[in-house]
Design a protein around this motif. Structure first.
Motif, PDB file in Angstrom:
ATOM      1  N   VAL A 153      42.251 -32.386  20.745  1.00  0.00           N
ATOM      2  CA  VAL A 153      42.539 -31.034  21.156  1.00  0.00           C
ATOM      3  C   VAL A 153      42.489 -31.028  22.842  1.00  0.00           C
ATOM      4  CG1 VAL A 153      42.752 -28.638  21.581  1.00  0.00           C
ATOM      5  CG2 VAL A 153      42.271 -29.121  19.689  1.00  0.00           C
ATOM      6  N   VAL A 154      43.657 -30.718  23.578  1.00  0.00           N
ATOM      7  CA  VAL A 154      43.531 -31.316  25.711  1.00  0.00           C
ATOM      8  C   VAL A 154      44.200 -29.336  25.730  1.00  0.00           C
ATOM      9  CG1 VAL A 154      44.026 -33.352  25.540  1.00  0.00           C
ATOM     10  CG2 VAL A 154      45.755 -32.043  25.906  1.00  0.00           C
ATOM     11  N   VAL A 155      43.169 -28.721  26.599  1.00  0.00           N
ATOM     12  CA  VAL A 155      43.651 -28.255  27.298  1.00  0.00           C
ATOM     13  C   VAL A 155      43.752 -28.190  28.965  1.00  0.00           C
ATOM     14  CG1 VAL A 155      42.359 -25.568  28.030  1.00  0.00           C
ATOM     15  CG2 VAL A 155      41.842 -26.508  26.190  1.00  0.00           C
ATOM     16  N   TYR A 156      44.603 -27.252  29.282  1.00  0.00           N
ATOM     17  CA  TYR A 156      44.919 -28.122  31.155  1.00  0.00           C
ATOM     18  C   TYR A 156      45.681 -26.809  31.659  1.00  0.00           C
ATOM     19  CZ  TYR A 156      50.191 -27.505  28.672  1.00  0.00           C
ATOM     20  OH  TYR A 156      51.584 -26.932  28.887  1.00  0.00           O
ATOM     21  N   GLY A 157      45.647 -26.715  33.148  1.00  0.00           N
ATOM     22  CA  GLY A 157      45.571 -25.927  33.774  1.00  0.00           C
ATOM     23  C   GLY A 157      46.992 -25.316  33.826  1.00  0.00           C
ATOM     24  N   ASN A 158      48.427 -25.198  32.930  1.00  0.00           N
ATOM     25  CA  ASN A 158      49.590 -24.850  33.391  1.00  0.00           C
ATOM     26  C   ASN A 158      50.595 -25.830  34.617  1.00  0.00           C
ATOM     27  OD1 ASN A 158      50.907 -22.237  32.027  1.00  0.00           O
ATOM     28  ND2 ASN A 158      51.336 -22.321  34.327  1.00  0.00           N
ATOM     29  N   ARG A 159      50.012 -26.680  34.733  1.00  0.00           N
ATOM     30  CA  ARG A 159      50.713 -27.974  35.146  1.00  0.00           C
ATOM     31  C   ARG A 159      51.561 -29.102  34.232  1.00  0.00           C
ATOM     32  NH1 ARG A 159      50.925 -33.080  36.064  1.00  0.00           N
ATOM     33  NH2 ARG A 159      49.718 -33.328  35.686  1.00  0.00           N
ATOM     34  N   HIS A 160      50.953 -29.734  33.635  1.00  0.00           N
ATOM     35  CA  HIS A 160      51.269 -30.828  32.502  1.00  0.00           C
ATOM     36  C   HIS A 160      50.236 -31.671  32.295  1.00  0.00           C
ATOM     37  CE1 HIS A 160      53.583 -32.156  29.337  1.00  0.00           C
ATOM     38  NE2 HIS A 160      54.648 -31.796  29.796  1.00  0.00           N
ATOM     39  N   TYR A 161      50.001 -31.773  30.914  1.00  0.00           N
ATOM     40  CA  TYR A 161      48.873 -32.755  30.068  1.00  0.00           C
ATOM     41  C   TYR A 161      49.116 -34.301  30.442  1.00  0.00           C
ATOM     42  CZ  TYR A 161      52.379 -32.064  25.661  1.00  0.00           C
ATOM     43  OH  TYR A 161      53.086 -31.953  25.750  1.00  0.00           O
ATOM     44  N   ASP A 162      50.179 -34.654  30.877  1.00  0.00           N
ATOM     45  CA  ASP A 162      50.735 -35.773  30.785  1.00  0.00           C
ATOM     46  C   ASP A 162      50.727 -36.515  29.680  1.00  0.00           C
ATOM     47  OD1 ASP A 162      51.966 -35.143  33.440  1.00  0.00           O
ATOM     48  OD2 ASP A 162      50.206 -35.083  34.122  1.00  0.00           O
ATOM     49  N   ASP A 163      49.588 -38.050  29.869  1.00  0.00           N
ATOM     50  CA  ASP A 163      49.336 -38.478  28.556  1.00  0.00           C
ATOM     51  C   ASP A 163      48.181 -38.510  28.317  1.00  0.00           C
ATOM     52  OD1 ASP A 163      51.397 -40.083  29.566  1.00  0.00           O
ATOM     53  OD2 ASP A 163      50.906 -40.824  30.954  1.00  0.00           O
ATOM     54  N   ALA A 164      47.183 -37.096  28.063  1.00  0.00           N
ATOM     55  CA  ALA A 164      45.915 -37.128  28.201  1.00  0.00           C
ATOM     56  C   ALA A 164      45.576 -36.669  26.418  1.00  0.00           C
ATOM     57  CB  ALA A 164      45.469 -35.500  29.266  1.00  0.00           C
ATOM     58  N   LEU A 165      46.847 -36.275  26.066  1.00  0.00           N
ATOM     59  CA  LEU A 165      46.417 -36.423  23.946  1.00  0.00           C
ATOM     60  C   LEU A 165      46.592 -37.437  23.652  1.00  0.00           C
ATOM     61  CD1 LEU A 165      46.614 -33.408  21.890  1.00  0.00           C
ATOM     62  CD2 LEU A 165      48.598 -33.345  22.487  1.00  0.00           C
ATOM     63  N   LEU A 166      48.012 -38.207  23.766  1.00  0.00           N
ATOM     64  CA  LEU A 166      48.060 -39.198  23.451  1.00  0.00           C
ATOM     65  C   LEU A 166      46.505 -40.250  23.743  1.00  0.00           C
ATOM     66  CD1 LEU A 166      50.165 -41.794  22.418  1.00  0.00           C
ATOM     67  CD2 LEU A 166      50.884 -41.922  24.432  1.00  0.00           C
ATOM     68  N   GLU A 167      46.291 -40.580  24.973  1.00  0.00           N
ATOM     69  CA  GLU A 167      45.068 -40.954  25.160  1.00  0.00           C
ATOM     70  C   GLU A 167      44.071 -40.268  24.473  1.00  0.00           C
ATOM     71  OE1 GLU A 167      43.615 -40.168  29.284  1.00  0.00           O
ATOM     72  OE2 GLU A 167      41.608 -42.092  29.203  1.00  0.00           O
ATOM     73  N   LEU A 168      43.901 -38.776  24.102  1.00  0.00           N
ATOM     74  CA  LEU A 168      42.177 -38.849  23.495  1.00  0.00           C
ATOM     75  C   LEU A 168      43.132 -39.597  21.799  1.00  0.00           C
ATOM     76  CD1 LEU A 168      40.059 -36.882  22.751  1.00  0.00           C
ATOM     77  CD2 LEU A 168      41.668 -35.002  22.815  1.00  0.00           C
ATOM     78  N   GLY A 169      44.081 -39.042  21.265  1.00  0.00           N
ATOM     79  CA  GLY A 169      44.356 -39.285  20.217  1.00  0.00           C
ATOM     80  C   GLY A 169      44.457 -41.308  19.894  1.00  0.00           C
ATOM     81  N   ASP A 170      44.384 -41.648  20.644  1.00  0.00           N
ATOM     82  CA  ASP A 170      44.210 -43.270  20.744  1.00  0.00           C
ATOM     83  C   ASP A 170      42.848 -43.692  21.105  1.00  0.00           C
ATOM     84  OD1 ASP A 170      46.923 -43.775  20.676  1.00  0.00           O
ATOM     85  OD2 ASP A 170      46.846 -44.603  22.602  1.00  0.00           O
ATOM     86  N   ILE A 171      42.168 -43.282  21.650  1.00  0.00           N
ATOM     87  CA  ILE A 171      40.339 -43.020  21.412  1.00  0.00           C
ATOM     88  C   ILE A 171      40.139 -42.928  19.719  1.00  0.00           C
ATOM     89  CG2 ILE A 171      37.842 -42.713  22.379  1.00  0.00           C
ATOM     90  CD1 ILE A 171      39.387 -42.408  25.351  1.00  0.00           C
ATOM     91  N   LEU A 172      39.957 -41.815  19.866  1.00  0.00           N
ATOM     92  CA  LEU A 172      39.515 -41.517  18.049  1.00  0.00           C
ATOM     93  C   LEU A 172      40.029 -42.612  17.757  1.00  0.00           C
ATOM     94  CD1 LEU A 172      40.285 -37.431  18.375  1.00  0.00           C
ATOM     95  CD2 LEU A 172      38.837 -39.442  18.499  1.00  0.00           C
ATOM     96  N   LYS A 173      41.405 -42.776  17.007  1.00  0.00           N
ATOM     97  CA  LYS A 173      41.782 -43.643  16.255  1.00  0.00           C
ATOM     98  C   LYS A 173      41.547 -44.856  16.348  1.00  0.00           C
ATOM     99  CE  LYS A 173      46.723 -43.012  16.055  1.00  0.00           C
ATOM    100  NZ  LYS A 173      48.011 -42.920  16.978  1.00  0.00           N
TER     101      LYS A 173
END
Ligand SMILES: Cc1cc2nc3c(=O)[nH]c(=O)nc-3n(C[C@H](O)[C@H](O)[C@H](O)COP(=O)(O)O)c2cc1C
Length: 266
Positions: free
Chosen positions: A86-106
């Motif tokens: 889960v990523v939480v962002y301030g209404n601009r965009h989350y860009d690559d953050a969710l992919l990055e988090l998923g990659d780290i978890l994998k």
């Protein structure tokens, strides 16, 4: 699939990520252990979570997951367990953050079965430039709980982890290069400061000197604004340019309400 306990790991300087995660857990309706690893001591002494499923939430900084949160994830070990990113962002965009988090978890040995991006009050928001102020709000919370409710359904529908499909998370590799923040950590107005020490107590990197908040370590500061939001008298502010104008810039460009997004196999 047998599913008794959930573990939650949160890094959340201004509390919005933690609020989102608590909403998800409410929707999941499971027993859980909640690790809020925002403060330095909590990160150092973190006991690694052992639940049947792991839920991790991180704020988005410059289109990536916040650096201190990333360091914390290095400690995790999945051993094939399912995880929700889960990523939480301030209404601009989350860009690559969710992919990055998923990659780290994998990489840490988890199977990422679901992901979501939710909106939280922007760290630089104030009354004048209120980007996503108050979010997650009363419209977000039922959506957040509904995401949580989907997780046990997914787990229950499979006999084993190997049967669970992996989530396809959005983003690009190589990830966005985060922009470097210019100098300009928050300062304290000595006239209105009441020396309560809250700014130092909430700093996730120990950058604020409790005896003299104006002796802030500008290199360690991540501009998370925990100190600004915790100050009871409004003495702690982002005052130095160009950082001081970021709140206005966000409001001018990213004030149209964005909505949560879920990424999970149907
Ligand atoms: C240094 C910094 C960079 C940020 N970058 C982004 C960004 O790229 N996109 C965005 O929408 N919000 C961005 N934000 C806003 C945070 O993601 C948002 O306020 C989030 O809700 C903070 O989470 P927390 O309350 O758990 O600390 C940024 C905030 C900070 C402090």
């Amino acid at each position: 699939m047998k599913f008794d306990t959930a573990s939650v790991v949160s890094y959340s300087p201004t509390g919005t990520t933690t609020r989102v995660l608590k909403g998800i857990v409410e929707g999941m309706g499971s027993k859980l252990s909640f690790l809020d690893a925002t403060l330095p001591e909590a990160r150092e002494t973190a006991i690694l979570p052992e639940g049947d499923v792991l839920l991790v939430g991180m704020p988005v900084y410059s289109g990536r997951i916040a650096r201190e949160g990333r360091a914390l994830l290095e400690k995790l070990r999945g051993d094939g367990r399912p995880a929700v990113a889960v990523v939480v962002y301030g209404n601009r965009h989350y860009d690559d953050a969710l992919l990055e988090l998923g990659d780290i978890l994998k990489e840490k040995g988890f199977k990422v079965i679901a992901g979501a991006a939710f909106i939280g009050e922007h760290s630089f928001a104030d009354e004048k430039y209120p980007t996503a102020i108050g979010r997650p709000d009363d419209y977000d919370m039922p959506v957040i709980r509904s995401f949580g409710a989907k997780v046990p359904k997914m787990l229950g529908a499979a006999d084993s982890v190997s049967e669970l499909p992996e989530a396809d998370l959005p983003g690009n590799r190589p990830y966005k290069v985060p922009s470097t923040m210019p100098d300009g950590s928050p300062v304290t107005d000595v006239e209105t400061c009441v020396h309560c020490g809250k700014c130092a107590a909430v700093c996730p990197v120990g950058a604020v000197d409790p005896k003299d908040p104006n002796a802030t370590d500008g290199v360690a500061c991540t501009f998370c604004c925990a100190c600004v939001k915790a100050c009871p008298t409004g003495a702690r502010v982002l005052k130095l340019e160009p950082v001081a104008s970021l709140g206005k810039k966000m409001w001018d460009n990213f004030s149209s309400r964005r909505e949560p997004e879920f990424f999970m196999p149907r």
